[in-house]
Design a protein around this motif. Sequence first.
Motif, PDB file in Angstrom:
ATOM      1  N   GLY A 140       2.822  21.612 -19.060  1.00 36.82           N
ATOM      2  CA  GLY A 140       3.607  22.537 -19.875  1.00 36.82           C
ATOM      3  C   GLY A 140       5.102  22.391 -19.671  1.00 36.82           C
ATOM      4  O   GLY A 140       5.898  22.669 -20.574  1.00 36.82           O
ATOM      5  N   LYS A 141       5.512  21.934 -18.482  1.00 41.34           N
ATOM      6  CA  LYS A 141       6.941  21.795 -18.193  1.00 41.34           C
ATOM      7  C   LYS A 141       7.512  20.449 -18.647  1.00 41.34           C
ATOM      8  O   LYS A 141       8.727  20.299 -18.758  1.00 41.34           O
ATOM      9  CB  LYS A 141       7.185  21.972 -16.692  1.00 41.34           C
ATOM     10  N   VAL A 142       6.666  19.442 -18.870  1.00 41.38           N
ATOM     11  CA  VAL A 142       7.196  18.095 -19.157  1.00 41.38           C
ATOM     12  C   VAL A 142       6.812  17.554 -20.518  1.00 41.38           C
ATOM     13  O   VAL A 142       7.359  16.524 -20.938  1.00 41.38           O
ATOM     14  CB  VAL A 142       6.724  17.091 -18.077  1.00 41.38           C
ATOM     15  N   SER A 175      20.303  15.060 -17.097  1.00 42.55           N
ATOM     16  CA  SER A 175      18.850  15.106 -17.146  1.00 42.55           C
ATOM     17  C   SER A 175      18.353  16.397 -16.514  1.00 42.55           C
ATOM     18  O   SER A 175      18.975  16.948 -15.612  1.00 42.55           O
ATOM     19  CB  SER A 175      18.250  13.900 -16.415  1.00 42.55           C
ATOM     20  N   ASP A 176      17.219  16.860 -16.989  1.00 36.31           N
ATOM     21  CA  ASP A 176      16.541  17.974 -16.351  1.00 36.31           C
ATOM     22  C   ASP A 176      15.771  17.440 -15.144  1.00 36.31           C
ATOM     23  O   ASP A 176      15.736  16.227 -14.907  1.00 36.31           O
ATOM     24  CB  ASP A 176      15.579  18.631 -17.344  1.00 36.31           C
ATOM     25  N   SER A 209      16.900  15.616 -22.955  1.00 39.18           N
ATOM     26  CA  SER A 209      15.834  14.800 -23.537  1.00 39.18           C
ATOM     27  C   SER A 209      15.021  14.094 -22.467  1.00 39.18           C
ATOM     28  O   SER A 209      13.958  13.554 -22.748  1.00 39.18           O
ATOM     29  CB  SER A 209      16.437  13.748 -24.485  1.00 39.18           C
ATOM     30  N   SER A 210      15.513  14.101 -21.223  1.00 38.90           N
ATOM     31  CA  SER A 210      14.818  13.413 -20.134  1.00 38.90           C
ATOM     32  C   SER A 210      14.618  14.358 -18.955  1.00 38.90           C
ATOM     33  O   SER A 210      15.307  15.374 -18.823  1.00 38.90           O
ATOM     34  CB  SER A 210      15.605  12.175 -19.687  1.00 38.90           C
ATOM     35  N   CYS A 211      13.682  13.989 -18.096  1.00 45.14           N
ATOM     36  CA  CYS A 211      13.395  14.790 -16.911  1.00 45.14           C
ATOM     37  C   CYS A 211      13.099  13.868 -15.736  1.00 45.14           C
ATOM     38  O   CYS A 211      12.317  12.911 -15.867  1.00 45.14           O
ATOM     39  CB  CYS A 211      12.192  15.703 -17.163  1.00 45.14           C
ATOM     40  N   ILE A 212      13.735  14.134 -14.606  1.00 46.01           N
ATOM     41  CA  ILE A 212      13.456  13.409 -13.372  1.00 46.01           C
ATOM     42  C   ILE A 212      12.473  14.245 -12.556  1.00 46.01           C
ATOM     43  O   ILE A 212      12.739  15.417 -12.276  1.00 46.01           O
ATOM     44  CB  ILE A 212      14.733  13.165 -12.555  1.00 46.01           C
TER      45      ILE A 212
END
Length: 325
Positions: free
Chosen positions: A78-80, A31-32, A8-11
């Motif tokens: 598109g990735k985030v 995290s992704d 659900s999160s991205c660094i």
Amino acid sequence: MSNTKKFSSCIIGVGDAGSRITIDLINKVNSDYLLLTNSSLKSKNLDRVLHLGIGNIINPSPEVMRKSFLQISNDIYGKVCEYQSIVLIGNLASRFGSAILPMLAQMIRKKTKIQIVCLVILPFSFEKEKLFRCGVSLSLLSKYIENIVLIDNDAVIRNHLDLPLEEHFTITNRAISDIVRESMNKTFPVKFNLVSTSRIDTPNLKDAFIDAISALADKISLSEIQKYSLYLFQSTENVSVVKNLVDSSNNLLPAAEQDLHLVLNSNGQTRCHVLATTDHNIVSLYDPLNSLIPIDNVLDFEPEIAMNDGLKLDHIRNLESSLPA
């Protein structure tokens, strides 16, 4: 399959420092991640690395970096776009970080409702040519992101001018990594915060605490702090020592709300971080013109202004055509 179905999160690590910290965190948090860089940085998952193409330019200007960012902004979006929260990590002392971080924050804020937290490194006070650029970037970041965590290079070396640069960078990167890891398990600090930390070879928790508090007091008046988080890393210290340090922090900051984090450190290193909530006045330390420039004027930063390739100056005659053959 999209990675957003798993996390659900991205660094997002921006630049070399942000990417190194992010790589260090990958296997420590749920995290992704995404790495945004203009270097030849390697990653196990090439799909999570985006390179800004700057051609054969050896020393690209911030304008070139911003233009390159705009060229791949749709790929980044598109990735985030499907994450619920994003953590941005970067270095405002670097030309890449100061150029890209505000544009990245602006894009995410304007196109999504994703929660954004940003952790950034500030330059040394003796890096005069970087201070103004950092201040402008920090001012712009503050427009798009409410939750910002700053770690000041000067706050690290305050009592340790003999510190080797490599060790210094290890300390700042470690502090950000620690705070992100702990915050992922609990909750991220809100609003505007400044971090101070102890050096690597601190012999005991008491010295680490004194180290971090003294560095903080050099930047902010302790009496003005309304809320702070105390991070204590030590698995072998007596409970009485921890209690004394907590009591000492309460005495030093009697009016402030305390958030305590006791961390059982697996690698045996003793360290202390203090994260204090402050206001945007600290920006003036890096951008002295921030309070002088009228609000209706803009600096040469906004991509809509600085990189308008469609602008044609038709009234300027073609000088080459007037040259003799």
